[in-house]
Design a protein around this motif. Structure first.
Motif, PDB file in Angstrom:
ATOM      1  N   ASN A   1       0.813  -1.200   0.000  1.00  0.00           N
ATOM      2  CA  ASN A   1       0.000   0.000   0.000  1.00  0.00           C
ATOM      3  C   ASN A   1       0.854   1.260   0.000  1.00  0.00           C
TER       4      ASN A   1
ATOM      5  N   LYS B   1      -3.130  -2.010  -9.105  1.00  0.00           N
ATOM      6  CA  LYS B   1      -2.649  -0.915  -8.261  1.00  0.00           C
ATOM      7  C   LYS B   1      -1.934   0.148  -9.097  1.00  0.00           C
TER       8      LYS B   1
ATOM      9  N   GLU C   1      -4.608   2.174 -10.825  1.00  0.00           N
ATOM     10  CA  GLU C   1      -5.280   3.061  -9.878  1.00  0.00           C
ATOM     11  C   GLU C   1      -4.399   4.266  -9.541  1.00  0.00           C
ATOM     12  N   THR C   2      -3.108   4.016  -9.343  1.00  0.00           N
ATOM     13  CA  THR C   2      -2.179   5.100  -9.024  1.00  0.00           C
ATOM     14  C   THR C   2      -2.057   6.067 -10.193  1.00  0.00           C
TER      15      THR C   2
END
Length: 76
Positions: A11, A52, A55-56
């Protein structure tokens, strides 16, 4: 064969770290001496990392400021 530690705080990874981890997954899968079960695990980890990354990138794109003709900035 080198096992990759995926339990790291994913994360808190930045985009560059996620890309490096994704490259490591691909490299390990390409080695050819991976069991079918481990291949599925690597595939799932790779897809999670890819999600991820996307999304980033989406978050960054939303934060990009656009300069209009009046010299004012607006979020993209």
């Amino acid at each position: 064969m080198e096992e990759i530690n995926w339990e790291k705080n994913e994360n808190k990874e930045n985009l560059e770290e996620m890309f490096q981890n994704l490259e490591a997954v691909i490299k390990e899968m390409e080695e050819g001496d991976v069991t079918l079960e481990h291949s599925f695990d690597l595939y799932n980890k790779g897809m999670t990392l890819l999600k991820k990354c996307n999304e980033t990138i989406d978050e960054v794109e939303k934060k990009v400021l656009v300069l209009d003709e009046d010299g004012e900035t607006h979020e993209f």
